[in-house]
Design an enzyme around this catalytic site. Structure first.
Site, PDB file in Angstrom:
ATOM      1  N   HIS A  30       0.904  -1.391   0.057  1.00 16.73           N
ATOM      2  CA  HIS A  30       0.045  -0.102  -0.159  1.00 16.73           C
ATOM      3  C   HIS A  30       0.911   1.238  -0.044  1.00 16.73           C
ATOM      4  CE1 HIS A  30      -3.612  -2.071   0.738  1.00 16.73           C
ATOM      5  NE2 HIS A  30      -3.205  -2.720   1.836  1.00 16.73           N
ATOM      6  N   ASP A  80      -2.904 -10.664  -1.942  1.00 12.62           N
ATOM      7  CA  ASP A  80      -3.676 -10.230  -0.604  1.00 12.62           C
ATOM      8  C   ASP A  80      -5.010  -9.589  -0.801  1.00 12.62           C
ATOM      9  OD1 ASP A  80      -2.378  -8.925   1.989  1.00 12.62           O
ATOM     10  OD2 ASP A  80      -3.886  -7.641   1.349  1.00 12.62           O
ATOM     11  N   ASP A  87      -4.981 -12.775   4.011  1.00 14.75           N
ATOM     12  CA  ASP A  87      -6.284 -11.952   4.762  1.00 14.75           C
ATOM     13  C   ASP A  87      -7.486 -12.529   3.549  1.00 14.75           C
ATOM     14  OD1 ASP A  87      -4.799 -10.501   2.782  1.00 14.75           O
ATOM     15  OD2 ASP A  87      -4.891  -8.755   4.046  1.00 14.75           O
TER      16      ASP A  87
HETATM   17 ZN   LIG Z   1      -4.159  -7.128   3.088  1.00 15.65          ZN
END
Ligand SMILES: [Zn+2]
Length: 351
Positions: free
Chosen positions: A127, A164, A253
């Site tokens: 990110h 992810d 996740d």
């Molecule tokens: Zn994540």
């Protein structure tokens, strides 16, 4: 030659706040678990300690003033970048160590000192933007490694596959206008999850047009949709792109038991994706693959995923776990429509 497991103690010293889901136990519990499984006592997996990246290796991806800000906040003992993304005194050192770990891993693979690598690192990176910390990320380690492969090793086609659950906005933006890196994100639809980006119409610009692919899964997507995504989109993309190196942003996740997201993968689904990726690397780039840990907030899932991934990379038998989850037919149908839309968007470039 075996598999490198890249780890350093400094990765466990970065703590953002009490009770924060992105916590050191994600690594320590995983390392304990794979050690107890006996996987590390054989001759196939080598625990490797990295060195910090040098600043010139990072500055093509991040503004120097921003890096100095992380450094000064760390030196001051702590500080916030966003409400959920904060530093302590170890954060800068941990982040440049994670970036250095990525560089070491890809160098060792290129130099044939190891076959492949897994970076059990934190803070995560996908990110992190050019001049902004975001979503628990500070320095985009996988982007630093991809740039290094192009700049130092002169590779022209690096595939980054990011599974992810959250869109890798930082990685997408780092390579949005180049075809030296093909970014493929498989993540939960940005209308329903942070960071709210990563839609199918974001396909790159200029020379990079067609080299950014967002497989933004309908919430609830699990093993069935992810398998179809590999068959319908990712395998044909690899045949078209012929990657010289595969880098993976691995996030656990997307598991149905993760506390932060609404996807439906099981441990077997992760094992299936890793098997596809390892085979694609064997087929297209002499087995060259390095996997970077990004997210995953259920400690049990991260540990089991880490074990299965190391088993896959090192050619060991895969342990099967018993967690099961079934996605709805509506979800599968929505995802199939998405894959058709993606292929139409990329027509003329890859399809
Ligand atoms: Zn994540």
């Amino acid at each position: 030659m075996g598999t490198d497991l890249v780890f350093h103690d400094i990765f466990t010293k970065h703590i953002m706040s009490k009770g924060h889901p992105e916590r050191p136990e994600r690594l320590t519990a995983s390392l304990d678990y794979v050690t107890k499984s006996g996987l590390l006592s054989g001759s196939k997996i080598h625990l490797i300690e990295p060195k910090p990246a040098i600043i010139e290796e990072i500055t093509p991806l991040h503004d120097e003033n921003y890096l100095n800000l992380i450094k000064s906040k760390s030196a001051a003992g702590g500080g916030f970048f966003t409400l959920d993304t904060a530093v302590n005194k170890y954060t800068y050192d941990a982040a440049i160590m994670a970036a250095g770990g990525g560089i070491l891993a890809v160098d060792r693979i290129i130099e044939k000192k190891t076959e492949n690598a897994y970076l059990l690192c934190r803070p995560p990176g996908h990110h992190a933007e050019f001049n902004r910390a975001l979503g628990f990320c500070f320095i985009n380690s996988i982007a630093v490694a991809a740039h290094h492969l192009h700049d130092k090793h002169e590779l022209q086609r690096v595939l980054i596959l990011d599974y992810d659950a959250h869109h890798g906005n930082g990685t997408q933006n780092a390579f949005y206008s180049t075809n030296h890196v093909l970014y493929v994100g498989m993540h939960q639809d940005g209308r329903t999850l942070f960071p709210g980006t990563g839609f199918p119409n974001e396909i790159g610009t200029g020379k990079g047009k067609g080299y950014n692919v967002n497989i933004s899964m309908y919430p609830g997507a699990g093993d069935k949709s992810y398998r179809l995504a590999f068959q319908e989109v990712i395998i044909p993309l690899c045949i078209s792109y012929k990657p010289e190196f595969i880098l993976v942003s691995a996030g656990y996740d997307g598991h149905f038991d993760d506390p932060l997201t609404s996807l439906g993968l099981t441990t077997s689904g992760y094992a299936m994706m890793n098997s596809f990726l390892h085979s694609l690397a064997e087929e297209h780039c002499d087995g060259r693959i390095a996997v970077f840990l990004e997210g995953g907030y259920n400690l049990d899932t991260v540990a089991k995923g880490t074990r299965n991934l190391l088993e896959e990379l090192s050619g060991s038998p895969i342990t099967r776990f018993k967690d099961t989850h079934t996605e709805s037919e509506t979800c599968t149908e929505n995802n199939k429509a998405l894959f058709d839309q993606l292929k139409a968007n990329l027509k003329g470039v890859h399809f």
